[in-house]
Design an enzyme around this catalytic site. Sequence first.
Site, PDB file in Angstrom:
ATOM      1  N   GLY A 147       0.793  -1.238   0.000  1.00  0.00           N
ATOM      2  CA  GLY A 147       0.000   0.000   0.000  1.00  0.00           C
ATOM      3  C   GLY A 147       0.817   1.277   0.000  1.00  0.00           C
ATOM      4  O   GLY A 147       0.434   2.268  -0.617  1.00  0.00           O
ATOM      5  N   ASP A 189      -4.616   2.370  10.908  1.00  0.00           N
ATOM      6  CA  ASP A 189      -6.054   2.124  11.098  1.00  0.00           C
ATOM      7  C   ASP A 189      -6.245   1.491  12.481  1.00  0.00           C
ATOM      8  O   ASP A 189      -6.244   2.201  13.484  1.00  0.00           O
ATOM      9  CB  ASP A 189      -6.518   1.222   9.937  1.00  0.00           C
ATOM     10  CG  ASP A 189      -8.022   1.103   9.820  1.00  0.00           C
ATOM     11  OD1 ASP A 189      -8.691   0.933  10.842  1.00  0.00           O
ATOM     12  OD2 ASP A 189      -8.557   1.156   8.694  1.00  0.00           O
ATOM     13  N   VAL A 202     -11.072   3.497   2.639  1.00  0.00           N
ATOM     14  CA  VAL A 202     -10.573   4.327   1.539  1.00  0.00           C
ATOM     15  C   VAL A 202      -9.709   3.518   0.576  1.00  0.00           C
ATOM     16  O   VAL A 202      -9.088   2.516   0.960  1.00  0.00           O
ATOM     17  CB  VAL A 202      -9.777   5.538   2.065  1.00  0.00           C
ATOM     18  CG1 VAL A 202     -10.695   6.530   2.749  1.00  0.00           C
ATOM     19  CG2 VAL A 202      -8.669   5.107   3.026  1.00  0.00           C
ATOM     20  N   ARG A 254      -5.491   0.490  -6.467  1.00  0.00           N
ATOM     21  CA  ARG A 254      -4.233   1.086  -5.993  1.00  0.00           C
ATOM     22  C   ARG A 254      -3.741   2.176  -6.938  1.00  0.00           C
ATOM     23  O   ARG A 254      -3.049   3.095  -6.521  1.00  0.00           O
ATOM     24  CB  ARG A 254      -3.139   0.013  -5.873  1.00  0.00           C
ATOM     25  CG  ARG A 254      -3.383  -1.042  -4.809  1.00  0.00           C
ATOM     26  CD  ARG A 254      -2.101  -1.831  -4.584  1.00  0.00           C
ATOM     27  NE  ARG A 254      -2.304  -3.118  -3.917  1.00  0.00           N
ATOM     28  CZ  ARG A 254      -2.323  -3.289  -2.603  1.00  0.00           C
ATOM     29  NH1 ARG A 254      -2.185  -2.275  -1.799  1.00  0.00           N
ATOM     30  NH2 ARG A 254      -2.480  -4.499  -2.086  1.00  0.00           N
TER      31      ARG A 254
END
Length: 179
Positions: free
Chosen positions: A43, A102, A152, A164
Amino acid sequence: MKDDVKKVLLSEEELHAKVAELGAQITKDYEGKNLLLVTVLKGAVVFLADLMRTIDQPAEIDFMVVSSYGSGVKSSGVVKIVKDLDINLEGKDILIVEDILDSGMTLDYIKGMLLDRNPASIRICALLDKPARRKVDLQADYVGFTIPDEFVIGYGLDYDEKYRNLPYIGVLKPEVYSV
Ligand SMILES: O=P(O)(O)OC[C@H]1O[C@H](OP(=O)(O)OP(=O)(O)O)[C@H](O)[C@@H]1O
Ligand SMILES: [Mg+2]
């Protein structure tokens, strides 16, 4: 791909301005240090690619692959190391570069593991912070944006490995993952 996006949360322009701000601060803070940017794939790769070019100091990079989300929208709580770092961390000033903080489980695990390897220092730079979902007591030292409790995607972030390559950060329509 764009039809699955409910709204754009952070535009390309907003992202680039914030990344430049973070890079300028990191440049100041790491003057004369042994900076090693540790990036957690996949990510954070887009964020790293932009951030590293705004840091006006010598900086090494290295990558780890961990996974806790698999194909879902919730952390499994089990952090799996798929690929470890190549570089020896002794004496390095580590900055962990992450796309999102998160639940905090991923970063908590990684930070603890890297601390055991005797770096000179260790800090966290997270582009996004979603404090509403935190399960462990962990904060990033550098935060781009604090965001609400929504899943998100884009700018490196995925749902089920998709989205992505969107250049902005968007919120996914709930029907995309609730069917
Ligand atoms: O704070 P947490 O709740 O632990 O969530 C944050 C982590 O989850 C995502 O990784 P993911 O496991 O989806 O892997 P990816 O980067 O390959 O998408 C994201 O890139 C962070 O590494
Ligand atoms: Mg993911």
